[in-house]
Write an enzyme that holds these catalytic residues in place. Structure first.
Site, PDB file in Angstrom:
ATOM      1  N   HIS A  81       3.819  -1.844   4.468  1.00  0.00           N
ATOM      2  CA  HIS A  81       1.910  -2.499   4.366  1.00  0.00           C
ATOM      3  C   HIS A  81       2.431  -3.364   2.571  1.00  0.00           C
ATOM      4  O   HIS A  81       3.270  -2.987   1.952  1.00  0.00           O
ATOM      5  CB  HIS A  81       0.878  -1.388   3.773  1.00  0.00           C
ATOM      6  CG  HIS A  81       1.341   0.012   3.018  1.00  0.00           C
ATOM      7  ND1 HIS A  81       1.299  -0.022   1.509  1.00  0.00           N
ATOM      8  CD2 HIS A  81       1.976   1.197   2.851  1.00  0.00           C
ATOM      9  CE1 HIS A  81       1.726   1.100   1.283  1.00  0.00           C
ATOM     10  NE2 HIS A  81       1.989   1.778   1.933  1.00  0.00           N
ATOM     11  N   ASP A  83       0.187  -3.821   0.073  1.00  0.00           N
ATOM     12  CA  ASP A  83      -0.840  -3.392  -1.641  1.00  0.00           C
ATOM     13  C   ASP A  83      -0.256  -2.327  -2.362  1.00  0.00           C
ATOM     14  O   ASP A  83       1.026  -1.473  -1.000  1.00  0.00           O
ATOM     15  CB  ASP A  83      -2.517  -2.827  -0.751  1.00  0.00           C
ATOM     16  CG  ASP A  83      -2.141  -1.742   0.533  1.00  0.00           C
ATOM     17  OD1 ASP A  83      -1.265  -1.830   1.067  1.00  0.00           O
ATOM     18  OD2 ASP A  83      -2.925  -0.772   0.254  1.00  0.00           O
ATOM     19  N   ASP A 114       5.604   3.638  -2.386  1.00  0.00           N
ATOM     20  CA  ASP A 114       5.503   3.489  -1.487  1.00  0.00           C
ATOM     21  C   ASP A 114       4.684   2.004  -1.993  1.00  0.00           C
ATOM     22  O   ASP A 114       3.707   1.678  -2.461  1.00  0.00           O
ATOM     23  CB  ASP A 114       4.442   4.106  -2.031  1.00  0.00           C
ATOM     24  CG  ASP A 114       3.158   4.712  -1.060  1.00  0.00           C
ATOM     25  OD1 ASP A 114       2.663   3.446   0.050  1.00  0.00           O
ATOM     26  OD2 ASP A 114       2.657   4.752  -1.185  1.00  0.00           O
ATOM     27  N   GLU A 148      -3.760  -1.074   2.821  1.00  0.00           N
ATOM     28  CA  GLU A 148      -3.384   0.200   3.747  1.00  0.00           C
ATOM     29  C   GLU A 148      -3.471   1.521   2.771  1.00  0.00           C
ATOM     30  O   GLU A 148      -4.014   2.613   3.340  1.00  0.00           O
ATOM     31  CB  GLU A 148      -1.834   0.817   3.632  1.00  0.00           C
ATOM     32  CG  GLU A 148      -1.343   1.355   4.901  1.00  0.00           C
ATOM     33  CD  GLU A 148      -1.327   2.806   4.198  1.00  0.00           C
ATOM     34  OE1 GLU A 148      -1.237   3.850   4.734  1.00  0.00           O
ATOM     35  OE2 GLU A 148      -1.296   3.222   2.615  1.00  0.00           O
ATOM     36  N   GLU A 149      -4.429   1.228   1.573  1.00  0.00           N
ATOM     37  CA  GLU A 149      -4.431   2.625   0.521  1.00  0.00           C
ATOM     38  C   GLU A 149      -6.152   2.930   0.826  1.00  0.00           C
ATOM     39  O   GLU A 149      -6.149   3.601   0.096  1.00  0.00           O
ATOM     40  CB  GLU A 149      -3.615   2.011  -0.325  1.00  0.00           C
ATOM     41  CG  GLU A 149      -2.010   1.651  -0.808  1.00  0.00           C
ATOM     42  CD  GLU A 149      -1.205   3.191  -0.665  1.00  0.00           C
ATOM     43  OE1 GLU A 149      -2.402   4.406  -0.529  1.00  0.00           O
ATOM     44  OE2 GLU A 149      -0.015   3.426  -1.019  1.00  0.00           O
ATOM     45  N   GLU A 174       6.795   3.633   5.921  1.00  0.00           N
ATOM     46  CA  GLU A 174       6.715   4.696   4.524  1.00  0.00           C
ATOM     47  C   GLU A 174       7.285   5.460   4.309  1.00  0.00           C
ATOM     48  O   GLU A 174       8.416   6.015   5.012  1.00  0.00           O
ATOM     49  CB  GLU A 174       4.993   5.517   5.381  1.00  0.00           C
ATOM     50  CG  GLU A 174       4.324   4.310   5.533  1.00  0.00           C
ATOM     51  CD  GLU A 174       3.113   4.493   4.123  1.00  0.00           C
ATOM     52  OE1 GLU A 174       3.229   3.882   3.084  1.00  0.00           O
ATOM     53  OE2 GLU A 174       1.398   3.647   4.590  1.00  0.00           O
ATOM     54  N   HIS A 363       2.938   6.731  -5.473  1.00  0.00           N
ATOM     55  CA  HIS A 363       1.297   6.901  -6.221  1.00  0.00           C
ATOM     56  C   HIS A 363       0.996   7.966  -7.562  1.00  0.00           C
ATOM     57  O   HIS A 363      -0.343   7.516  -8.594  1.00  0.00           O
ATOM     58  CB  HIS A 363       0.245   7.543  -6.092  1.00  0.00           C
ATOM     59  CG  HIS A 363      -0.467   7.278  -4.341  1.00  0.00           C
ATOM     60  ND1 HIS A 363      -1.312   7.179  -3.885  1.00  0.00           N
ATOM     61  CD2 HIS A 363       0.705   5.934  -3.368  1.00  0.00           C
ATOM     62  CE1 HIS A 363      -1.581   6.665  -2.417  1.00  0.00           C
ATOM     63  NE2 HIS A 363      -0.231   6.232  -2.416  1.00  0.00           N
TER      64      HIS A 363
HETATM   65 ZN   LIG Z   1       1.848   3.924   1.754  1.00  0.00          ZN
END
Ligand SMILES: [Zn+2]
Length: 393
Positions: A81, A83, A114, A148-149, A174, A363
Site C-alpha cells: 500500500h 498510504d 509501514d 489500506e489504512e 507488509e 504507526h
Molecule cells: Zn500497512
C-alpha cells in the site's frame, strides 16, 4: 550487474517517505513509481480512485498502480500500500518524519516500516529481474493500493477490476520482519444508531431515551462475545471493543439520539457473518421492546487463512533463513491487510503470505526500519519471485 547500488535503493525509500501520503495523495506515490518503473522499461498503469464509502466523489489525488513483468502463467501477485498513517504528534519525533534519518543502522521516518520499504523492495526487485531478462516463466504483477489504512478501498477496487482473477498466489509486503505470516484475523466495524424522542427530563415518559437500549446492546454484546469459547490455535481469541459512544447534549433533556461504534476482530471459528448475526440478534431484541436502533456493519474484512506449507512459504523460509541468518517462524497475526479484500472468493487453499521488511514501530512516533533488513528484502524478493514462478504450476 545490479541496476541499483545500495545507496540508490536507500534514495528510493527516502523519496517515497518524502511524499506525504497519510490516507491521501497516493497518486504522487503512484506517479513516482510509474516513472521509476518506466525508466527501466516496465509499463505501469495508474488507476484513478473511485468514489468510496467515505467519499461520494472520487478524490483527485488518490490512485492505485499496477505493473507487470514476464508473461503467462503462473501469476504471482505482489501487494503493497502507498498510504501511511498520519504523523501523530510531530513534535514528539526526534527527526523530521518525512526526511529519512539514519541512526545506529535504523532509518527513521513515517512509512519506513509501514510500508514504503516493502513497497520499494518489491519495485526494485521487479526492475532488477527485468534487467536480467527474468522471469523466464510466469508473471509478476504489482498491485500498489491506496487507502489500506482506512477502508482498504484500493484493494477492493483492484479486486473488482479483476487483477486477482488469474493470480495463483499473493505476497503482501507488509512489515513482518523475519516472520512469515500465513493467516490473520478478520475485522468488522459497526455503527449503531439509536433513535429516541426528546423530552424534558422532568417528564421522561413524554419522550424515549435513546441511550439505555443502546447501552444494553453494547453490554450484552461484550458479555456474549466474551462468553464465546471459540479461540484459534494460531490467532488466539476473538475480540470485541466498543470504541466510540456519543449520546445526548444537555443534562435536563431526554436524548433523542445516541451513536456507538464497535470493532470486532474475528477468527475462523467465529467469522464476520457470525459476529454480524450476533449483533443483529441483540439489536432486534431491543427493537422488539420499542427501541429504534439501526446496525450498519460498514467495514468488513474477512479472516485470511492460507496453507501453512505452500511452496511460497517453503521458499520464503529457506531464503529468509539463508539471507537473515536467523530462523523465520511461520505464524499468524491479529492485524488486517489488503489480503482480506484481494483474496475474497479464493478459498483456504490459495497460497498467500505476508512477508516484508519492518518492525514493531509501525504507526508510532519515530517509526523506523533496519537498513540492512530493507536491503536484504530487495535481494530476497528477487530470488523468491523467480524461484516461485519457476517451480509453481
Ligand atoms: Zn500497512
Amino acid at each position: 550487474m545490479a541496476v541499483f547500488t545500495p545507496e540508490q535503493q536507500l534514495r528510493i525509500l527516502s523519496d517515497l517517505v518524502a511524499i506525504q501520503s497519510a490516507n491521501d495523495h497516493e497518486l504522487q506515490v503512484a506517479n513516482y513509481l510509474a516513472k521509476l518503473l518506466g525508466d527501466h522499461g516496465i509499463t505501469a498503469t495508474v488507476l484513478p480512485a473511485e468514489p468510496d464509502a467515505d467519499h461520494k466523489q472520487a478524490e483527485p489525488d488518490r490512485a492505485n498502480l499496477v505493473a507487470e513483468i514476464g508473461s503467462g502463467a503462473p501469476v504471482l501477485a505482489l501487494s503493497g500500500h502507498m498510504d501511511t498513517v498520519s504523523v501523530g504528534d510531530a513534535d514528539a519525533w526526534t527527526s523530521d518524519p518525512f526526511t529519512v534519518t539514519e541512526r545506529d543502522g535504523l532509518l527513521q521516518g513515517r512509512g519506513t516500516t509501514d510500508m514504503k520499504a516493502g513497497l520499494a523492495a518489491m519495485v526494485i526487485a521487479m526492475i532488477e529481474l527485468k534487467a536480467q531478462g527474468l522471469p523466464r516463466k510466469g508473471t509478476l504483477r504489482l498491485l500498489a493500493s491506496r487507502a489500506e489504512e482506512v477502508g482498504e478501498y484500493g484493494a477492493k477496487e483492484l479486486a473488482r477490476a479483476g487483477y486477482m482473477r488469474d493470480a495463483d498466489a499473493l505476497v503482501v509486503g507488509e512489515p513482518s520482519g523475519w516472520n512469515i505470516i500465513y493467516t490473520h484475523k478478520g475485522s468488522v466495524d459497526f455503527r449503531l444508531r439509536s433513535q429516541g424522542t426528546a423530552a424534558h427530563s422532568s417528564m421522561p415518559e413524554a419522550g424515549f431515551n435513546a441511550i439505555p437500549p443502546l447501552m444494553e446492546v453494547l453490554v450484552r454484546a461484550q458479555q456474549e462475545f466474551n462468553a464465546r469459547p471459540a479461540s484459534d490455535p494460531v490467532l488466539g481469541e476473538l475480540t470485541f471493543s466498543t470504541t466510540v459512544f456519543h449520546g445526548g447534549d444537555q443534562v435536563n433533556t431526554i436524548p433523542d439520539a445516541a451513536v456507538a461504534e464497535v470493532n470486532v476482530r474475528t477468527i475462523p471459528q467465529f467469522d464476520n457473518d457470525e459476529a454480524i448475526a450476533l449483533l443483529k440478534g441483540l439489536v432486534g431484541e431491543q427493537n422488539r421492546r420499542g427501541a429504534r436502533i439501526s446496525l450498519d456493519p460498514y467495514m468488513q474484512e474477512p479472516v485470511v487463512q492460507a496453507p501453512r506449507d505452500s511452496l511460497l512459504v517453503r521458499l520464503a523460509t529457506k531464503l529468509g533463513e539463508r539471507i537473515s541468518g536467523v530462523t523465520t517462524p511461520v505464524v499468524g497475526v491479529a492485524g488486517v491487510t489488503d489480503a482480506s479484500s484481494l483474496l475474497r472468493g479464493k478459498g483456504p487453499d490459495f497460497p498467500f503470505m505476508m512477508f516484508g521488511p519492518g518492525n514493531e514501530t509501525m504507526h508510532t512516533v519515530n517509526e523506523n526500519i533496519d537498513k540492512q533488513m530493507y536491503l536484504d528484502f530487495v535481494q530476497l524478493y528477487q530470488r523468491l519471485f523467480v524461484e516461485y514462478l519457476g517451480q509453481a504450476g
